[in-house]
Design an enzyme around this catalytic site. Structure first.
Site, PDB file in Angstrom:
ATOM      1  N   LYS A   1      -4.002  -9.082  45.625  1.00 46.00           N
ATOM      2  CA  LYS A   1      -5.183  -9.769  45.068  1.00 46.00           C
ATOM      3  C   LYS A   1      -5.321 -11.209  45.566  1.00 46.00           C
ATOM      4  O   LYS A   1      -6.442 -11.667  45.813  1.00 46.00           O
ATOM      5  CB  LYS A   1      -5.121  -9.780  43.537  1.00 46.00           C
ATOM      6  CG  LYS A   1      -5.350  -8.427  42.906  1.00 46.00           C
ATOM      7  CD  LYS A   1      -5.362  -8.540  41.379  1.00 46.00           C
ATOM      8  CE  LYS A   1      -5.437  -7.167  40.758  1.00 46.00           C
ATOM      9  NZ  LYS A   1      -5.609  -7.200  39.303  1.00 46.00           N
TER      10      LYS A   1
ATOM     11  N   ASP B   1     -11.496  -8.660  36.446  1.00 45.44           N
ATOM     12  CA  ASP B   1     -10.437  -8.367  35.467  1.00 45.44           C
ATOM     13  C   ASP B   1     -10.676  -9.045  34.108  1.00 45.44           C
ATOM     14  O   ASP B   1     -10.611  -8.401  33.061  1.00 45.44           O
ATOM     15  CB  ASP B   1      -9.072  -8.823  36.004  1.00 45.44           C
ATOM     16  CG  ASP B   1      -8.548  -7.904  37.103  1.00 45.44           C
ATOM     17  OD1 ASP B   1      -8.880  -6.704  37.099  1.00 45.44           O
ATOM     18  OD2 ASP B   1      -7.778  -8.390  37.964  1.00 45.44           O
TER      19      ASP B   1
END
Ligand code: ATR
Length: 279
Positions: free
Chosen positions: A72, A108
């Site tokens: 990420k 997220d």
């Protein structure tokens, strides 16, 4: 029955490992439910090969990917554009490919807050005791503050990390850092307790604090969904507290990615159902 033709669009997920990922199941079901001619496949990308894999997205016209651990943060320099949230977090979980221009997003934290809303929990004005100061803690805290939480108290085993995170976030709202030992002291002031650490994934994990002191008035959230009910959630439920596991966050971060890629309203119920069937 999945029907792949020459016109089918390809999406996927980059991870290392990626075998455990539930996203291929969830996203393919979502495409199918909406009659979108697309598939979503897992790509096991060694971090050493990430640059090549990203070039491959452009070269092969792969329309979008999700990005998971440990890529990420590493993917950021390879992308052309980064949205505000991903830029602040320094981490991307969703990439959209528009004619070779790759844009990075991070869904997220907002996915987490969406999952609370779905359960009827409004974060506005609330005091949140959030445990963990890693990547997940950062994403969740940022989203909570952006969406109106009154105060976030970040508790972490390594106090320095909680302090560093609170410094980074303080311009977005009221944030305080404490060490894990002080959790029980602030418990009575919290409306929500959120675990963003990996503690609870294994049955042998010792508790983060004495869960027996959790008051029934608090909402307890764990971003873990495997096990479905962690020790924290089991004890909190026994104390009469409302509990929420990480399934909703998984579904809603995916739902937001789906919306970014397709511009269509994601079939959240379908996405949730296929994951529940799998777990
Ligand atoms: P992620 O990106 O998934 O959040 P991470 O950056 O490795 O992962 O962060 C993991 C978090 O879990 C950290 O807050 C970590 O605490 P430290 O900063 O003290 O390392 C926390 N964590 C992991 N194992 C823990 C344990 N056994 N007890 C308490 N906290 C733990």
């Amino acid at each position: 029955m999945l029907r792949i033709t020459g016109k089918t669009d390809v999406y996927g997920i980059f991870g290392f490992p990626v075998k455990h990922s539930l996203s291929p199941l969830m996203q393919t079901a979502a495409f199918e439910a909406l009659g979108i001619d697309a598939v979503y496949v897992p790509f096991e990308v060694n971090p050493d090969n990430l640059g090549g894999a990203v070039s491959g997205l452009r070269a092969m016209n792969i329309k979008g990917i999700n990005v998971t651990v440990p890529l990420k943060e590493k993917i950021v320099p390879f992308l052309d554009r980064i949205d505000e949230v991903a830029a602040f977090l320094g981490a991307v979980n969703t990439v959209k490919n528009e004619n070779g221009v790759l844009s990075g997003y991070n869904t997220d934290g907002d996915g987490f807050v969406d999952s609370l809303e779905e359960e009827g929990v409004d974060v506005r004005g609330k005091t949140v005791l959030l445990i963990g100061a890693g990547g997940s803690g950062k994403a969740v805290t940022f989203a909570l503050l952006k969406r109106g939480a009154g105060r976030v108290i970040i508790a972490n085993r390594t106090l320095d990390r909680a302090v560093a995170l609170s410094e980074k976030l303080k311009s977005y709202g009221d944030v305080e850092a404490i060490s894990l030992e002080d959790v029980e002291r602030v418990l009575s002031s919290a409306d929500l307790i959120v675990n963003t650490t990996s503690v609870g994934m294994r049955e042998t994990d010792p508790p983060l604090f004495d869960y027996e002191v959790i008051p029934p008035s608090v909402v307890v959230v764990d971003i873990i969904y495997k096990p479905f009910k962690t020790e924290l959630l089991k004890v909190a439920e026994g104390k009469g507290a409302k509990i929420i596991n990480g399934l909703g966050m998984l579904v809603h971060q995916g739902a937001r990615a789906f919306r970014i890629w397709t511009g269509k309203e994601p079939p959240v119920d379908v996405m949730k159902r296929v994951i529940l069937e799998q777990l």
